[in-house]
Scaffold this motif. Sequence first.
Motif, mmCIF file in Angstrom:
data_model
loop_
_atom_site.group_PDB
_atom_site.id
_atom_site.type_symbol
_atom_site.label_atom_id
_atom_site.label_comp_id
_atom_site.label_asym_id
_atom_site.label_seq_id
_atom_site.Cartn_x
_atom_site.Cartn_y
_atom_site.Cartn_z
ATOM 1 N N GLY A 53 0.795 -1.222 0.000
ATOM 2 C CA GLY A 53 0.000 0.000 0.000
ATOM 3 C C GLY A 53 0.829 1.274 0.000
ATOM 4 O O GLY A 53 0.289 2.370 -0.120
ATOM 5 N N ALA A 54 2.151 1.147 0.106
ATOM 6 C CA ALA A 54 3.036 2.314 0.134
ATOM 7 C C ALA A 54 3.000 3.064 -1.191
ATOM 8 O O ALA A 54 2.647 2.513 -2.230
ATOM 9 N N THR A 55 3.376 4.315 -1.137
ATOM 10 C CA THR A 55 3.557 5.119 -2.346
ATOM 11 C C THR A 55 5.040 5.102 -2.684
ATOM 12 O O THR A 55 5.874 5.468 -1.857
ATOM 13 N N LEU A 56 5.366 4.663 -3.890
ATOM 14 C CA LEU A 56 6.753 4.537 -4.324
ATOM 15 C C LEU A 56 7.125 5.700 -5.226
ATOM 16 O O LEU A 56 6.269 6.299 -5.870
ATOM 17 N N THR A 57 8.408 5.970 -5.293
ATOM 18 C CA THR A 57 8.934 7.065 -6.093
ATOM 19 C C THR A 57 9.749 6.499 -7.252
ATOM 20 O O THR A 57 10.596 5.623 -7.052
ATOM 21 N N ALA A 89 1.623 -7.948 -2.735
ATOM 22 C CA ALA A 89 1.523 -6.594 -2.192
ATOM 23 C C ALA A 89 1.071 -5.669 -3.304
ATOM 24 O O ALA A 89 1.123 -6.023 -4.489
ATOM 25 N N THR A 90 0.637 -4.497 -2.917
ATOM 26 C CA THR A 90 0.326 -3.452 -3.878
ATOM 27 C C THR A 90 1.120 -2.210 -3.480
ATOM 28 O O THR A 90 1.552 -2.075 -2.340
ATOM 29 N N ALA A 91 1.312 -1.326 -4.437
ATOM 30 C CA ALA A 91 1.993 -0.061 -4.173
ATOM 31 C C ALA A 91 1.491 0.967 -5.179
ATOM 32 O O ALA A 91 1.133 0.622 -6.304
ATOM 33 N N ASN A 92 1.454 2.195 -4.756
ATOM 34 C CA ASN A 92 1.039 3.299 -5.619
ATOM 35 C C ASN A 92 2.273 3.972 -6.200
ATOM 36 O O ASN A 92 3.312 4.037 -5.553
ATOM 37 N N VAL A 93 2.137 4.486 -7.413
ATOM 38 C CA VAL A 93 3.234 5.203 -8.048
ATOM 39 C C VAL A 93 2.646 6.249 -8.984
ATOM 40 O O VAL A 93 1.578 6.052 -9.555
ATOM 41 N N VAL A 163 11.718 0.873 -9.034
ATOM 42 C CA VAL A 163 10.788 1.544 -9.931
ATOM 43 C C VAL A 163 11.615 2.591 -10.669
ATOM 44 O O VAL A 163 11.999 3.613 -10.101
ATOM 45 N N LEU A 164 11.885 2.325 -11.939
ATOM 46 C CA LEU A 164 12.793 3.171 -12.714
ATOM 47 C C LEU A 164 12.168 3.543 -14.054
ATOM 48 O O LEU A 164 11.183 2.960 -14.472
ATOM 49 N N THR A 165 12.787 4.501 -14.732
ATOM 50 C CA THR A 165 12.451 4.749 -16.133
ATOM 51 C C THR A 165 13.507 4.011 -16.942
ATOM 52 O O THR A 165 14.667 3.927 -16.538
ATOM 53 N N PRO A 166 13.140 3.422 -18.077
ATOM 54 C CA PRO A 166 14.117 2.683 -18.878
ATOM 55 C C PRO A 166 15.257 3.588 -19.356
ATOM 56 O O PRO A 166 15.055 4.761 -19.614
#
Length: 167
Positions: A53-57, A89-93, A163-166
């Motif tokens: 449920g966390a918000t990831l960056t 799990a789930t996470a927001n981004v 969590v990255l950009t290619p």
Amino acid sequence: MRKLVMRKVVIGLFAILAGTSFAMAADTGCDAFKWPVEREQALFPEAPAAQSGATLTVGEAVDLTLAAVDTVPFQVPPQRAPAAGTFGATANVTVPPEGDLQLSLSDEAWVDVVQDGKTVKSAAFSGVKTCPGIRKSVRFKLAGGAAIIQVSGAKKADLKLAVLTPE
């Protein structure tokens, strides 16, 4: 004298074999991914803990604590039904305006991205079982804005997620 020569030959052969083994490991290890995973290798050791449920960056990694998959409130059912006894799990981004995301996992698990209530099909996938600390990396083409990352089917109760950009 002859013993000393034999000893040098044996030591030399071991050195050659060891060098060949290391070269083969590099060829079949992390270099076997379709794209570089050096950023993940740098981020994973220092990844802070995060709960479902966390918000990831974007640009960061977390050490995600997973729950029994049957207790995780997925927004939509995972595209691959998780086996009983596995974790998720789930996470927001917030997806950047360009819309490209690369999600890399330290261990085997299924990963979906949900946007506007629908699962988005991955654009590319690369998985390697011989890269220490990184199991798979998945790319998605998304719209900029909110998205939900859903991890399911993990065999352990935690995994690292970048969590990255290619590149």
